[in-house]
Design a protein around this motif. Structure first.
Motif, PDB file in Angstrom:
ATOM      1  N   GLY A 283       0.819  -1.205   0.000  1.00  0.00           N
ATOM      2  CA  GLY A 283       0.000   0.000   0.000  1.00  0.00           C
ATOM      3  C   GLY A 283       0.855   1.258   0.000  1.00  0.00           C
ATOM      4  O   GLY A 283       0.553   2.236  -0.690  1.00  0.00           O
ATOM      5  N   LEU A 284       1.942   1.241   0.777  1.00  0.00           N
ATOM      6  CA  LEU A 284       2.871   2.373   0.800  1.00  0.00           C
ATOM      7  C   LEU A 284       3.534   2.567  -0.565  1.00  0.00           C
ATOM      8  O   LEU A 284       3.684   3.694  -1.045  1.00  0.00           O
ATOM      9  CB  LEU A 284       3.938   2.148   1.870  1.00  0.00           C
ATOM     10  N   ILE A 285       3.922   1.462  -1.189  1.00  0.00           N
ATOM     11  CA  ILE A 285       4.585   1.549  -2.495  1.00  0.00           C
ATOM     12  C   ILE A 285       3.628   2.092  -3.552  1.00  0.00           C
ATOM     13  O   ILE A 285       3.945   3.047  -4.276  1.00  0.00           O
ATOM     14  CB  ILE A 285       5.132   0.171  -2.917  1.00  0.00           C
ATOM     15  N   TYR A 286       2.440   1.500  -3.646  1.00  0.00           N
ATOM     16  CA  TYR A 286       1.482   1.933  -4.662  1.00  0.00           C
ATOM     17  C   TYR A 286       0.990   3.357  -4.406  1.00  0.00           C
ATOM     18  O   TYR A 286       0.773   4.131  -5.346  1.00  0.00           O
ATOM     19  CB  TYR A 286       0.295   0.968  -4.713  1.00  0.00           C
ATOM     20  N   GLY A 287       0.806   3.710  -3.124  1.00  0.00           N
ATOM     21  CA  GLY A 287       0.347   5.058  -2.803  1.00  0.00           C
ATOM     22  C   GLY A 287       1.348   6.113  -3.227  1.00  0.00           C
ATOM     23  O   GLY A 287       0.986   7.133  -3.831  1.00  0.00           O
ATOM     24  N   HIS A 288       2.627   5.877  -2.942  1.00  0.00           N
ATOM     25  CA  HIS A 288       3.648   6.856  -3.329  1.00  0.00           C
ATOM     26  C   HIS A 288       3.881   6.855  -4.840  1.00  0.00           C
ATOM     27  O   HIS A 288       4.206   7.895  -5.423  1.00  0.00           O
ATOM     28  CB  HIS A 288       4.951   6.587  -2.570  1.00  0.00           C
TER      29      HIS A 288
END
Length: 410
Positions: free
Chosen positions: A273-278
């Motif tokens: 989620g952190l990767i896709y969000g950024h």
């Protein structure tokens, strides 16, 4: 999820109270307060700084307080005091007293938000932490939309003091509801050291990577939120009407951000989620940089809004899954201090770059580079997936043989 819906709604409203009412409503009311001679622009600048200092200081201290004080007492008590201080801002006229109240509101926002990590660990199934904290973290978007819509109406109908009273009373009502809805966290449960999954301590290498990610995210990406409208107006020459529409769409999309990013995190992992969000935020910034136009400005606002507010909740969600309950709030408190410090530093840098170059473009290029760095760091932290084996993490200064095992794990 339905069984915890009342708690999620209430905690989301608490974030709305802390951030939208306690931190971001002053700029909305400042023009009227300045017109009445209550404060000046120099006083406003000082009050904004004091509010930020209070927030940063208690981001750090609030995490450790949550180890000593029941999180329910900290959270609900902070919201109650926020309500009282908001009402007080409608009554006082002395700039020094207003400054003290505004600074304290910054501190109370931190002691509302940071202890929620430990509360969520206790009250909500771990499989729902991404969605829960994503939704809660979106409270700022809801609050900003509400204050943006109601404050002008209240000011026209009454005056600016009534806005402080109205939102202060709302906070006090929510405090009473919280006494019933928010669960206690038993002290003995707060002493647990984890369940044997891949957890790490507050000062391990894994934690330092998370702190670095939060510092960079607070700096490189919050600065885009700060300067988005000035960039659209001054650099691109977009009209105030269209830039206002883009800003409204960013906030509206932010309301769905918590559900969207949180759902993704719970289905895959918070790390993903952190990767896709950024990645989505980087894509949004690049869209306007590479193809500046009215259409891409609107697209950027929508994409950034859908990603930003939910991703904001992924950091506490990751900590809640990977750090023992006793240390979760203090770990997130340190991270939140890093996030706020990054925002303060890069907001200054962004303004300086604009002053020196006449454009925000260089700052936003830096923001894209920072997003890439965050994604690279996210790939180096332990996965929070339940089906992946727990691996030990080494504290800073541990033997290289232990570090090698950690690196193999991540």
């Amino acid at each position: 999820m339905l069984s915890i819906a009342p708690l999620l709604v209430l905690l989301t409203s608490y974030i709305m109270v802390g951030f939208a009412f306690g931190r971001y409503m002053l700029p909305l009311l400042a023009p009227d307060m300045i017109e009445d001679g209550v404060i000046g622009y120099d006083g406003l600048a000082a009050m904004t700084s004091v509010n930020q200092i209070g927030y940063l200081a208690f981001s750090f201290l609030g995490g450790f307080l949550a180890r000593l004080v029941n999180p329910k007492l900290l959270i609900v008590g902070s919201v109650g005091l926020t309500g009282l201080f908001l009402c007080a801002l409608g009554a006082v006229r002395e700039p020094l007293v207003i400054g003290v109240l505004v600074g304290t509101l910054g501190a109370l926002t931190a002691t509302t938000w940071v202890p929620m990590v430990r509360l969520i660990q206790h009250a909500i199934d771990e499989r729902l932490h991404g969605r829960a904290l994503g939704i809660i973290g979106s409270g700022t978007a809801y609050g900003t939309a509400i204050t943006g819509a109601l404050v002008p109406v209240i000011n026209r109908t009454f005056d600016w003091t009534m806005s402080w009273y109205v939102f202060g009373v709302v906070a006090l009502v929510l405090t009473v509801v919280g006494l019933v809805v928010v669960p206690d966290v038993p002290r003995q449960e707060g002493q647990k050291q984890g369940s044997g999954r891949g957890r790490f301590s507050s000062f391990s290498r894994q934690a330092l990577r998370v702190y670095a990610m939060m510092f960079l995210s607070g700096g490189g990406l919050t600065v885009f939120l700060t300067y988005f409208v000035p960039y659209v107006r001054s650099d691109l020459g977009i009209s105030s009407e269209l830039s206002g529409l883009a800003w409204s769409l960013l906030g509206l999309c932010g309301m769905a951000s918590g559900v969207l990013v949180g759902q993704l995190a719970d289905r895959t992992s918070v790390r993903e989620g952190l990767i896709y969000g950024h990645f989505a935020m980087m894509l949004a910034i690049m869209t306007t940089l590479l193809w500046p136009s009215a259409i891409t400005v609107v697209a950027t606002a929508c994409i950034f809004g859908l990603a930003y507010f939910g991703t904001f909740g992924m950091f506490p969600a990751y900590v809640s899954k990977m750090v023992a309950e006793r240390d979760a709030s203090s770990t997130y408190g340190i991270g939140n201090l890093c996030l706020g410090s990054g925002a303060a530093l890069f907001n200054f840098v962004g303004g300086t770059i604009k002053a020196q170059t006449g454009s925000f473009e260089l700052m936003f290029i830096v923001s894209c580079a920072i997003a890439i760095a965050i994604m690279a760091l996210a790939m180096r932290i332990q996965s929070d997936r339940r089906d992946e084996p727990a691996m030990p993490d080494a504290p800073c200064g541990a033997e290289s043989s232990i570090e090698g095992k950690v690196e193999d794990a991540v």
